[in-house]
Design an enzyme around this catalytic site. Structure first.
Site, PDB file in Angstrom:
ATOM      1  N   HIS A 183     -46.715  69.784  32.606  1.00  0.00           N
ATOM      2  CA  HIS A 183     -47.317  68.466  32.385  1.00  0.00           C
ATOM      3  C   HIS A 183     -48.082  68.010  33.632  1.00  0.00           C
ATOM      4  CE1 HIS A 183     -43.680  68.202  29.609  1.00  0.00           C
ATOM      5  NE2 HIS A 183     -44.669  67.990  28.776  1.00  0.00           N
ATOM      6  N   GLY A 204     -52.399  71.422  26.743  1.00  0.00           N
ATOM      7  CA  GLY A 204     -52.016  72.707  27.312  1.00  0.00           C
ATOM      8  C   GLY A 204     -52.199  73.850  26.321  1.00  0.00           C
TER       9      GLY A 204
END
Ligand code: AMP
Length: 273
Positions: free
Chosen positions: A37, A145
């Site tokens: 993250h 991602g």
């Protein structure tokens, strides 16, 4: 860093920033933040004036037998991480939807295979929450991602099809030192399960090396034999853009896996060719 806790607060904060001509970047998450993250935050930070991170465990994307109720949480640690990586606003709503919420964003085609097959309705929940979060945050840039490779493809398609004014920034998958793809769910793994979970990245990296130019079925059979898992949802070689399964690995491809180790469902993927 400001923390907003309701949709009204978030909309007001974002509207004020936009009215001053400031650009907004966005990193949506489900919290229990880790280095993966943080990489998304670092990637967007220099592109915008204001950076919003959201933490919301979205019920719409969980199936009835999945881990919604026990999804790991660490609000204080998450806030500290966001602050240290330069977020301006952390959006942590307890609920995101009005009681009479009635809209679903469904992306056809891309969502039929892979995780779409093993988690019915999951990507409708993802596309719906992300579209709503884009509206609430009024972001112009958002990072996703490659860890969730199919999710990234679904979001890109929804953004294109709905002409949403948001630039999607893809971020490469971040691994732990032992090769395990970083995930909030890794905390569920016992030490023995964690060692077995390394078979996912090993099998994928073997495919990255051996699959190019080969018939998919034979290399997938060999890679499947390397997996030490309790339930395999899929191990697949697909076209890197369309996500269509390949018979022959004769173009840029992606190898993806989803499997349970113990009760924990893990996903991973690598580029092939
Ligand atoms: P999550 O909190 O798991 O819903 O993930 C929020 C965002 O972080 C998604 O865009 C994920 O793809 C991304 N993400 C999660 N884990 C990783 C990782 N290991 N590497 C890169 N991105 C990740």
């Amino acid at each position: 860093m400001i923390i907003t806790r309701t949709t009204d607060e978030q909309q007001a904060w974002s509207a004020a920033a936009r009215s001053e001509g400031r650009t907004i970047g966005f990193v949506p998450t489900m919290g229990f933040l880790h280095r993966g993250h943080a990489t998304l935050i670092e990637r967007v930070r220099p592109l915008v004036d204001e950076l919003v991170v959201s933490i919301y465990v979205n019920p719409l994307q969980f199936g009835p037998t999945e881990d919604l109720d026990r999804y790991p949480r660490n609000p204080d640690g998450d806030a500290a991480l966001c602050q240290s990586f330069g977020a301006d606003c952390l959006f942590m709503p307890s609920t995101l939807y009005p009681p009479d919420f009635a809209t679903t964003v469904a992306v056809a085609g891309l969502t039929t295979g892979l995780c779409g097959a093993s988690r019915p309705g999951h990507f409708d929940g993802v596309a719906t929450v992300v579209t709503r979060l884009f509206g609430l945050t009024q972001c112009q840039v958002a990072a996703f991602g490659e860890k969730d490779y199919q999710q990234l493809a679904v979001i890109r398609r929804a953004v294109r099809d709905l002409a949403l004014p948001v630039t999607i920034v893809p971020v490469p998958l971040v691994r732990d030192v032992d090769g395990l793809a970083l995930s909030s769910r890794n905390v569920y793994l016992s030490p023995v399960e964690r060692a077995r979970a390394l078979s996912l990245s090993r099998a994928l990296h073997w495919l990255a090396e051996h699959a190019p130019g080969q018939p998919a079925a034979s290399v997938l059979a060999e890679a499947r034999a390397m997996l030490d898992v309790d339930q395999l949802d899929y191990l697949s070689l697909v076209d890197a853009d369309s996500l269509a399964p390949l018979d022959h690995v004769d173009r840029p491809a992606r190898a993806l896996v989803a499997a349970f180790v113990g009760k924990t469902r893990l996903i991973d993927n690598v580029a092939v060719g």
